[in-house]
Enzyme design. Structure first.
Site, PDB file in Angstrom:
ATOM      1  N   GLY A 239     -32.812  31.912   4.731  1.00 39.60           N
ATOM      2  CA  GLY A 239     -34.078  31.207   4.723  1.00 39.60           C
ATOM      3  C   GLY A 239     -35.000  31.834   3.708  1.00 39.60           C
ATOM      4  O   GLY A 239     -34.579  32.626   2.857  1.00 39.60           O
ATOM      5  N   HIS A 240     -36.280  31.501   3.795  1.00 41.49           N
ATOM      6  CA  HIS A 240     -37.265  32.014   2.840  1.00 41.49           C
ATOM      7  C   HIS A 240     -38.164  33.072   3.448  1.00 41.49           C
ATOM      8  O   HIS A 240     -39.135  33.498   2.821  1.00 41.49           O
ATOM      9  CB  HIS A 240     -38.110  30.868   2.287  1.00 41.49           C
ATOM     10  CG  HIS A 240     -37.357  29.936   1.394  1.00 41.49           C
ATOM     11  ND1 HIS A 240     -37.956  28.948   0.666  1.00 41.49           N
ATOM     12  CD2 HIS A 240     -36.026  29.851   1.113  1.00 41.49           C
ATOM     13  CE1 HIS A 240     -37.040  28.275  -0.034  1.00 41.49           C
ATOM     14  NE2 HIS A 240     -35.863  28.804   0.237  1.00 41.49           N
ATOM     15  N   GLY A 241     -37.885  33.499   4.678  1.00 38.71           N
ATOM     16  CA  GLY A 241     -38.653  34.562   5.282  1.00 38.71           C
ATOM     17  C   GLY A 241     -39.738  34.051   6.205  1.00 38.71           C
ATOM     18  O   GLY A 241     -39.680  32.940   6.734  1.00 38.71           O
TER      19      GLY A 241
END
Length: 392
Positions: A239-241
């Protein structure tokens, strides 16, 4: 029709909620195996909502197709639950949902629980192919349905369910007060654009705990006008965090106040814990944001304040962000960075970050020495510092 036997999940729930009534969607015409249950689910909801007793809308074991549903309150029932023990599956077409861009929308309800160990499958693959070429590089994604839109709710509990392959966001919540998300499993492939796990906006007192997020975008994102978010014991990746923002894009945004991210693990994510505000932004504020005891495993930019955010280009980078950031701490963050810059504190030249604390950071870059970039901030440091400090 013969009375259905409740399984242990419903039985225990009925013990907790005394005299709860069960409204089984089968009794309202639902059939497993392909027929759309939108009407049956809506009718079961209406009956439960108008009951004078605590109520349970039951989706039993089996596979059910759901086109879309809008479940509206306020309800007479003092407590109401949607208990899914099966698999609820969306239609695959990106344009299958017409109403308000939510596959399952719930609005104006107090004391709502969504539970049951079931699966909500958004069948998002066809939608992702239409967003893949541009969604990560611009903010102009096609607006496909979110799995859940939860709006204008008080005392919300979402637990023990799986949200799978949303066409867009898995959960988007707004104007929600006192919400708990617990023991969730949120999954979508790494290359599925715009599939944020939970996006929070205009809400108060939200807890997310003991949950797993594997998405193609932020595991959790926090928008403006949000206060009191507690994220603990979650795993995130791919994911992107975990992101606060982006902030400052629109006029009249309201502050973010009070975010705690603790005791969590991020693995193979594009970013770690991030605060982002637009370059040349509209005025706003964000304060009292704390990140503590977080493990990073092969994470890009593990610690990141970015006040020059402009993913699609075209911003006036000579005009600094007008979002004021203050009272921020990063403590006990350790592990490995997939990028050379492990700590990136790029604050606004107009409004430098205030009250930043950094303690016991140990982040390594497998390709060499990790870097610490810092501008327009004067952090207070304590304990171990790796990478080495570089502030101006």
């Amino acid at each position: 029709m013969a009375k259905r036997v409740l399984n242990i999940t419903i039985f225990l729930y009925c013990l907790i909620i005394t005299n709860a009534q069960v409204f089984d969607i089968i009794n309202y015409g639902a059939k497993a195996g392909g027929a759309d249950i939108s009407k049956a689910l809506l009718n079961a909801w209406k009956a439960a909502c108008t009951s004078s007793k605590p109520s349970i809308v039951l989706i039993p074991k089996g596979t059910f197709t759901l086109k879309e549903v809008y479940l509206l309150g306020p309800c007479k029932a003092p407590q109401i639950a949607i208990t899914n023990q099966g698999s609820v599956v969306a239609l695959p077409q990106p344009t299958s949902v017409k109403a308000d861009n939510e596959w399952i929308m719930i609005q104006y309800v107090d004391h709502l629980t969504i539970n049951g160990n079931g699966v909500y499958d958004g069948v998002g693959a066809k939608s992702w192919t239409l967003n893949r070429e541009h969604c990560w590089n611009t903010t102009q994604c096609n607006q496909f349905p979110n799995n859940f839109g939860l709006h204008n709710l008080k005392h919300l509990t979402v637990r023990d369910i799986t949200s799978k392959d949303a066409k867009s966001f898995h959960f988007i919540i707004s104007d929600v007060q006192n919400a708990t998300f617990q023991n969730l499993k949120v999954t979508a492939p790494e290359n599925s654009p715009n599939t944020d796990g939970i996006h929070i906006g205009k809400s108060r007192q939200v807890t997310i705990k003991d949950s797993s997020f594997k998405t193609g975008d932020d595991c959790v994102s926090i928008g403006d006008d949000t206060q009191g978010v507690n994220i603990t014991r979650i795993s995130c990746g791919p994911g992107h965090g975990i992101s606060i923002g982006s902030l400052g894009k629109y006029n009249n945004e309201k502050p973010v106040v009070g975010v705690w991210v603790t005791n969590s693990n991020l693995s193979n994510t594009m970013n770690g814990v991030r605060i982002k505000t637009w370059a040349y932004s509209q005025p706003n504020e964000a304060s009292n944001m704390h990140f503590e005891n977080i493990r990073m495993d092969n994470v890009g930019n593990p610690i990141n304040i970015d006040q020059l955010y402009c993913p699609s280009g075209g911003c006036n980078m000579n005009m600094p962000s007008r979002v004021k950031l203050s009272k921020i701490s990063f403590k006990g963050i350790r592990g490995t960075s997939s990028t050379p810059v492990a700590v990136n504190l790029v604050c606004s030249a107009t409004f430098p970050c205030q009250g930043v604390e950094i303690g016991n950071i140990d982040l390594k870059f497998k390709g060499g020495d990790a870097q610490f970039i810092c501008s327009n901030a004067r952090p207070a440091f304590s304990g171990k510092q790796n990478p080495k400090i570089n502030c101006r």
